[in-house]
Design an enzyme around this catalytic site. Structure first.
Site, mmCIF file in Angstrom:
data_model
loop_
_atom_site.group_PDB
_atom_site.id
_atom_site.type_symbol
_atom_site.label_atom_id
_atom_site.label_comp_id
_atom_site.label_asym_id
_atom_site.label_seq_id
_atom_site.Cartn_x
_atom_site.Cartn_y
_atom_site.Cartn_z
ATOM 1 N N LYS A 13 3.462 3.815 -2.821
ATOM 2 C CA LYS A 13 3.437 4.209 -4.243
ATOM 3 C C LYS A 13 3.084 3.014 -5.136
ATOM 4 C CE LYS A 13 7.755 5.630 -4.266
ATOM 5 N NZ LYS A 13 8.108 5.350 -2.866
ATOM 6 N N ARG A 88 13.393 11.240 -8.933
ATOM 7 C CA ARG A 88 13.810 11.201 -7.522
ATOM 8 C C ARG A 88 14.878 12.236 -7.206
ATOM 9 N NH1 ARG A 88 12.537 5.320 -6.506
ATOM 10 N NH2 ARG A 88 12.924 5.039 -4.298
ATOM 11 N N ARG A 127 6.679 -6.166 4.377
ATOM 12 C CA ARG A 127 6.294 -6.290 2.962
ATOM 13 C C ARG A 127 6.742 -7.619 2.351
ATOM 14 N NH1 ARG A 127 7.952 -1.674 -1.049
ATOM 15 N NH2 ARG A 127 9.971 -1.936 -0.042
ATOM 16 N N ARG A 172 17.731 4.535 2.815
ATOM 17 C CA ARG A 172 16.812 4.942 1.731
ATOM 18 C C ARG A 172 16.010 6.177 2.162
ATOM 19 N NH1 ARG A 172 13.994 -0.644 0.920
ATOM 20 N NH2 ARG A 172 12.446 0.549 -0.245
HETATM 21 P P1 AP5 Z 1 4.584 -0.216 -1.235
HETATM 22 O O1 AP5 Z 1 3.367 0.051 -2.032
HETATM 23 O O2 AP5 Z 1 5.477 -1.348 -1.637
HETATM 24 O O3 AP5 Z 1 5.412 1.146 -1.043
HETATM 25 P P2 AP5 Z 1 6.346 1.916 -2.076
HETATM 26 O O4 AP5 Z 1 6.177 3.370 -1.802
HETATM 27 O O5 AP5 Z 1 6.119 1.429 -3.468
HETATM 28 O O6 AP5 Z 1 7.738 1.433 -1.518
HETATM 29 P P3 AP5 Z 1 9.109 1.080 -2.226
HETATM 30 O O7 AP5 Z 1 9.998 0.512 -1.145
HETATM 31 O O8 AP5 Z 1 8.876 0.223 -3.435
HETATM 32 O O9 AP5 Z 1 9.605 2.470 -2.625
HETATM 33 P P4 AP5 Z 1 11.033 2.831 -2.908
HETATM 34 O O10 AP5 Z 1 10.768 4.140 -3.495
HETATM 35 O O11 AP5 Z 1 12.014 2.796 -1.830
HETATM 36 O O12 AP5 Z 1 11.551 1.609 -3.821
HETATM 37 P P5 AP5 Z 1 11.778 1.472 -5.372
HETATM 38 O O13 AP5 Z 1 11.468 0.087 -5.735
HETATM 39 O O14 AP5 Z 1 11.158 2.594 -6.115
HETATM 40 O O15 AP5 Z 1 4.102 -0.432 0.290
HETATM 41 C C1 AP5 Z 1 5.030 -0.871 1.276
HETATM 42 C C2 AP5 Z 1 4.338 -1.898 2.208
HETATM 43 O O16 AP5 Z 1 3.315 -1.231 2.942
HETATM 44 C C3 AP5 Z 1 3.666 -3.065 1.457
HETATM 45 O O17 AP5 Z 1 3.848 -4.245 2.212
HETATM 46 C C4 AP5 Z 1 2.187 -2.666 1.419
HETATM 47 O O18 AP5 Z 1 1.341 -3.803 1.418
HETATM 48 C C5 AP5 Z 1 2.048 -1.859 2.699
HETATM 49 N N1 AP5 Z 1 1.070 -0.780 2.590
HETATM 50 C C6 AP5 Z 1 0.796 -0.015 1.498
HETATM 51 N N2 AP5 Z 1 -0.150 0.908 1.793
HETATM 52 C C7 AP5 Z 1 -0.469 0.720 3.106
HETATM 53 C C8 AP5 Z 1 -1.371 1.355 3.996
HETATM 54 N N3 AP5 Z 1 -2.149 2.369 3.611
HETATM 55 N N4 AP5 Z 1 -1.408 0.914 5.278
HETATM 56 C C9 AP5 Z 1 -0.628 -0.104 5.681
HETATM 57 N N5 AP5 Z 1 0.242 -0.764 4.880
HETATM 58 C C10 AP5 Z 1 0.326 -0.355 3.600
HETATM 59 O O19 AP5 Z 1 13.363 1.735 -5.458
HETATM 60 C C11 AP5 Z 1 14.278 0.796 -4.923
HETATM 61 C C12 AP5 Z 1 15.694 1.291 -5.190
HETATM 62 O O20 AP5 Z 1 15.904 1.419 -6.607
HETATM 63 C C13 AP5 Z 1 16.030 2.682 -4.630
HETATM 64 O O21 AP5 Z 1 16.440 2.623 -3.280
HETATM 65 C C14 AP5 Z 1 17.185 3.097 -5.576
HETATM 66 O O22 AP5 Z 1 18.386 2.457 -5.248
HETATM 67 C C15 AP5 Z 1 16.741 2.544 -6.927
HETATM 68 N N6 AP5 Z 1 15.929 3.509 -7.697
HETATM 69 C C16 AP5 Z 1 14.621 3.362 -8.080
HETATM 70 N N7 AP5 Z 1 14.216 4.439 -8.766
HETATM 71 C C17 AP5 Z 1 15.287 5.288 -8.834
HETATM 72 C C18 AP5 Z 1 15.467 6.581 -9.383
HETATM 73 N N8 AP5 Z 1 14.477 7.227 -10.031
HETATM 74 N N9 AP5 Z 1 16.692 7.154 -9.262
HETATM 75 C C19 AP5 Z 1 17.701 6.531 -8.637
HETATM 76 N N10 AP5 Z 1 17.582 5.302 -8.055
HETATM 77 C C20 AP5 Z 1 16.369 4.690 -8.149
#
Ligand code: AP5
Length: 220
Positions: A13, A88, A127, A172
């Site tokens: 994402k 979410r 990552r 997660r």
């Molecule tokens: P990346 O692009 O970083 O993936 P992502 O989907 O953004 O992953 P996140 O871990 O950031 O998502 P998340 O939803 O768990 O975390 P968030 O920060 O929102 O890609 C991942 C890796 O893969 C990278 O190294 C990239 O280079 C690689 N990659 C990308 N595309 C690729 C491909 N095609 N092929 C190979 N490799 C690839 O949330 C973190 C925490 O915050 C949550 O756990 C929760 O506690 C809290 N939180 C955030 N939002 C909310 C909400 N709305 N409600 C409640 N809690 C929330």
């Protein structure tokens, strides 16, 4: 244009939102980044959120809805935004609808990026990101062009997220399947949903997302 990117942790994402904001000229709003900024600033919200994030759980709906509600009124959201990591839960999806309706705005498209759980663990384990500009990289799939130097800003310091351990990733993923997957159906019923296979090269997925987003999208 107002978009939502849905999908499990690590599906890409953030990687794709950064590319799409250049293509469509709209800003990425990542709730994860907002919470990490609050945690780094040691605000009350940040201190509460850090422990919950570290445990692989979702922060309370009211906390995240409050952050988004303030953010969407800022001038850089005037042309639209890409929501990355929000909503979410069903409560968050309903709150987003109410928030937009109060401003006489609509959502244009919701795109779910689909990646298998096994691939998620590999992606998250590798990552890392630029400490200065936040550009995302991967040990195997997406290394900086010059080792140790950010492609975007040239910085030489990189960081890894504290919630990217194998144990936290499993929690997660569980939270995603229980709390977030139901909103896929919510948006399907509204006719807003498109699904994109998130396996393959990053640039190929961007092309598929462009098609999914433009299909039937209003041009404002
Ligand atoms: P990346 O692009 O970083 O993936 P992502 O989907 O953004 O992953 P996140 O871990 O950031 O998502 P998340 O939803 O768990 O975390 P968030 O920060 O929102 O890609 C991942 C890796 O893969 C990278 O190294 C990239 O280079 C690689 N990659 C990308 N595309 C690729 C491909 N095609 N092929 C190979 N490799 C690839 O949330 C973190 C925490 O915050 C949550 O756990 C929760 O506690 C809290 N939180 C955030 N939002 C909310 C909400 N709305 N409600 C409640 N809690 C929330």
């Amino acid at each position: 244009m107002r978009l939502v990117l849905l999908g499990p942790p690590g599906c890409g994402k953030g990687t794709q939102a950064k590319r799409l904001q250049e293509i469509f000229g709209i800003i990425q709003l990542s709730t994860g980044d907002m919470l990490r900024a609050e945690a780094a600033a040691a605000s009350e919200t940040g201190r509460k959120a850090a422990a919950i994030m570290q445990a692989g759980q979702l922060v309370p709906d009211a906390m995240i809805i409050g952050l988004i509600e303030v953010r969407v009124d800022q001038p850089d959201c005037r042309n639209g935004f890409i929501l990355d990591g929000f909503p979410r839960t069903l409560a968050q999806a309903e709150a987003l609808d109410a928030m937009l309706a109060a401003r006489h705005l609509d959502l244009d498209r919701v795109v779910a990026i689909e990646v298998d759980d096994e691939d998620i663990v590999t992606r998250i384990a590798g990552r890392f990101s630029c400490s200065r500009c936040g550009a995302l990289y991967h040990d195997v799939f997406h290394r900086p062009k010059q080792d140790g130097k950010c492609d975007v800003c040239g910085a030489t310091e990189f960081t890894r997220r504290p919630d990217d351990t194998a144990e936290t990733v499993r929690k997660r993923l569980q939270a995603y399947h229980v709390q977030t997957v139901p909103i896929i159906e919510y948006y399907r019923r509204k006719g807003l949903l498109r699904c994109v296979d998130g396996a393959g090269a990053i640039a190929e997925i961007t092309e598929k997302l462009k098609v999914a987003i433009r299909e039937g999208t209003r041009v404002d």
